[in-house]
Scaffold this active site. Sequence first.
Site, short mmCIF file in Angstrom:
data_model
loop_
_atom_site.label_atom_id
_atom_site.label_comp_id
_atom_site.label_asym_id
_atom_site.label_seq_id
_atom_site.Cartn_x
_atom_site.Cartn_y
_atom_site.Cartn_z
N ILE A 442 1.60 -2.25 -3.82
CA ILE A 442 1.99 -0.86 -4.11
C ILE A 442 2.59 -0.15 -2.88
O ILE A 442 3.16 0.92 -3.00
CB ILE A 442 0.78 -0.08 -4.68
CG1 ILE A 442 0.21 -0.81 -5.88
CG2 ILE A 442 1.15 1.33 -5.07
CD1 ILE A 442 1.18 -1.05 -7.03
N GLY A 443 2.45 -0.73 -1.71
CA GLY A 443 3.14 -0.14 -0.57
C GLY A 443 2.39 -0.21 0.73
O GLY A 443 2.88 -0.76 1.71
N SER A 444 1.17 0.33 0.76
CA SER A 444 0.48 0.36 2.05
C SER A 444 -0.39 -0.88 2.21
O SER A 444 -0.87 -1.45 1.23
CB SER A 444 -0.39 1.61 2.16
OG SER A 444 -1.30 1.66 1.11
N ARG A 526 -14.72 15.41 2.52
CA ARG A 526 -13.28 15.11 2.64
C ARG A 526 -12.45 16.37 2.48
O ARG A 526 -12.57 17.08 1.49
CB ARG A 526 -12.85 14.13 1.55
CG ARG A 526 -12.92 12.72 1.95
CD ARG A 526 -11.74 12.02 2.27
NE ARG A 526 -10.42 12.42 1.92
CZ ARG A 526 -9.43 11.58 2.01
NH1 ARG A 526 -9.65 10.36 2.40
NH2 ARG A 526 -8.23 11.99 1.70
N ASP A 610 6.95 6.90 -5.76
CA ASP A 610 5.57 7.10 -6.22
C ASP A 610 5.40 8.47 -6.85
O ASP A 610 5.79 9.48 -6.28
CB ASP A 610 4.59 7.02 -5.03
CG ASP A 610 4.42 5.60 -4.51
OD1 ASP A 610 4.51 4.67 -5.31
OD2 ASP A 610 4.20 5.45 -3.29
N HIS A 652 5.11 4.43 -9.34
CA HIS A 652 3.70 4.04 -9.35
C HIS A 652 2.84 5.24 -9.70
O HIS A 652 3.07 6.35 -9.21
CB HIS A 652 3.29 3.48 -7.99
CG HIS A 652 1.81 3.43 -7.81
ND1 HIS A 652 1.01 2.57 -8.52
CD2 HIS A 652 0.96 4.15 -7.03
CE1 HIS A 652 -0.26 2.77 -8.18
NE2 HIS A 652 -0.31 3.73 -7.27
N HIS A 705 -10.18 0.21 -5.38
CA HIS A 705 -11.16 1.25 -5.04
C HIS A 705 -12.53 0.65 -4.75
O HIS A 705 -13.47 1.36 -4.43
CB HIS A 705 -11.25 2.27 -6.17
CG HIS A 705 -9.91 2.85 -6.50
ND1 HIS A 705 -9.09 2.31 -7.47
CD2 HIS A 705 -9.22 3.87 -5.96
CE1 HIS A 705 -7.96 2.99 -7.51
NE2 HIS A 705 -8.01 3.94 -6.61
#
Length: 766
Positions: A442-444, A526, A610, A652, A705
């Site tokens: 997906i990219g990273s 967070r 994305d 995505h 996840h």
Amino acid sequence: MLKHNLGFPRIGRHRELKIACENYWAGHIDLITLFEVGKKIRKENWNFQIKSNLDLIPCNDFSFYDHVLDLSLLIGTIPEKYLNPKFDNKMDLYFSMARGYQNNNFDIKAMDMTKWFNTNYHYIVPEFIKEQKFFIYSKKIFDEIEELKLILNSSDKIKPVLIGPVSYLYLGKENDTSFNKMDLIENILTVYIEIIDTLSSKNIKWIQLDEPILSLDLSDREKNCIQYAYRKIYKYFNNHDIKILLTSYFDGISENLYLFEEFFTYIDAIHIDLIEDPNQLDKVLSFIKESNIILSIGIIDGRNIWKNKYINSLKKIEKSINSIGEDRVMIAPNCSLLHVPIDLKYEKSIHINIKNKMSFARQKIEELNDLEKIIKGKNNILLNNSSIINDLKKSNIIHNNKIKKRSYDISDKDIKRISNFSKRQKKQHKAFNLPLFPTTTIGSFPQTKEIRIIRNKFIKKKLCKKEYEKKIKQFISEVIKKQEDLGLDVLVHGEFERNDMVEFFSEKLNGMLSTNNGWVQSYGSRCVKPPIIYGDVSRSEKITTNWICYAQSKTKKLVKGMLTGPVTILKWSFVRDDQSIDQTAYQIAWAIRDEVIDLEKSGIKIIQIDEPALREGLPLKKKNWGGYFNWSIRSFHIASSGVKDETQIHTHMCYSEFNDIIKQISNLDADVITIESSRSNMELLKIFSRFSYPNEIGPGIYDIHSPRIPTEKEIFNLIKKASNFLPKRNIWINPDCGLKTRTWNEVLQSINNMVKAAKIARIKLG
Ligand code: GLN
Ligand code: ZN
């Protein structure tokens, strides 16, 4: 006219709460120290609001993790498994519900977490059993009241805040299917009445019950519940001194007002959100006119960071006063200030003209005071406010006619690919010659400590640009090599230069800025720092192209370019309020399109845009969905349609609820969409299948996840399952989101299994 506030940010001016909680979890500080930090934050918040002359001060809006979880503790909604380890104190129990608990004997998962309505705040989902009993378990609310009483020397101004019983049930979930959570209304009302009774016996004069679900489209069952609950509550407390302020926010409530009609005379006060739905004022006023109901009007935007336009607020105040009299009007922000940063004072690098136009939580409280002063005749405050806002109407820091013109001038050609999907697909397949079930990510890739240190050094100017770029290139070369070794078909550059997928773009786009200290709670400890879109957005130089091209130069395989889409950039930022949202979205979309075209020109053949925020941007009420999809889909089309047929556009989205938006997803017309589906065991593909979704899909087969490593067999079975639902040539094999939060150890094993499973699937299913 009373001034009040629905809730204040609780993370502390410099995220003291985050630091303290994390230190407590790590065992560096004890509970007493943690409590002291909480107490200090509350005291600071209260003192500020008292000093700013609020007539009612919110209490119990503080939370160590989440206010929904606080309520679960208050009324004893604690799933059995969290009661098994004998915790020394209720805080450890509380944190174990929020974060899970692991030691030698116990391995208990955290409770579910989900988004709070259409905000970026996440709450812990209450979990009910069929025989759920509610009883007062935590004393937090009462303790905080005592604390505030000591500061105020009286309880007159104290307004404890609680989520109302029906919204609380609505936000929770049943632990099995044998009952409906709304069945629990009778039980839960008993404990609410007990709580309010206790508050009343403590001489509390006001309580705020938040029922934000009044802003939603409700089912008959839910409506009945509301009616039942409030008939009972209002009648019970009719002879008490305590007044109940029933609040709703995030949208209008006028469609649901009739639910209260029959016990109308018992209602003390209601609060409405006039930022999200200013038009409801007339209807609400005419509804309550003949009663004694006090109306709290939410006129200061608790979801955005712009200064209030006093002239507009005054109109609403005056209309209300003229209709029901000054004694029956209260003013407030539309919702809790939880969703904005605390204090503008700490922003040192924002252009003064822009900063003048901004307002964080503390400034918003002061605005209430200003509005009252204006009502009392201080005209200069009004003049001053209008002149600041008007000054910027022509400012060239904000406005650029060329960009505006471009964002309006959209022809059909601009928002449509040259050929339809089936033609494009043929050309792309021919050009790429990829195997069946092509594999990609997906990219990273993992953001190791080393990478973070290097990025931070560069930001703090401890590393020069040249050195920094050299380092990043090194990471890119390594990640390309690793992907080749793993045997992936379409490679990515790894996103090592990005801290956050929106912040990275915001720093490079004109018209956007990031703050120094504009932290907003996302969940627990967070926090996020949303960028601010203050002016016309454009791109003046390439943003990603050089990195992507560097990656492509290191391999013969295809490298996929990686961009954040316009809707996501907009949704995860504070958006300017001086032009319509669609125009802002189109400007961002054009800037992304420019980057897409540059990538194509530089030889990049696959480009991913994305849009993980597309779904969460959905308006709360279905009647507003059409308008939203008009501009959001159009924005995606602007961003993605400037390329030739042979260039493949991916998008995505990392969630799995597509049932009600499948048509719109299909309308995006991305050549490939990668989605989350591993958790639902591909069940979600049913909807793509039933809809005969025409384009290519990469259903995530690895749940990133979780630290778990999926086995080759398991992945193969998922591929097999997916091929029952979708045409095989349309299926891609990929994880369900970026890999940046995982470790290299996990990623290497998982992707290795993924690639092997795809290879077997080519033989067995091909
Ligand atoms: N390309 C991003 C990544 O891989 C996508 C992140 C997301 O969907 N939230 O990290
Ligand atoms: Zn994702």
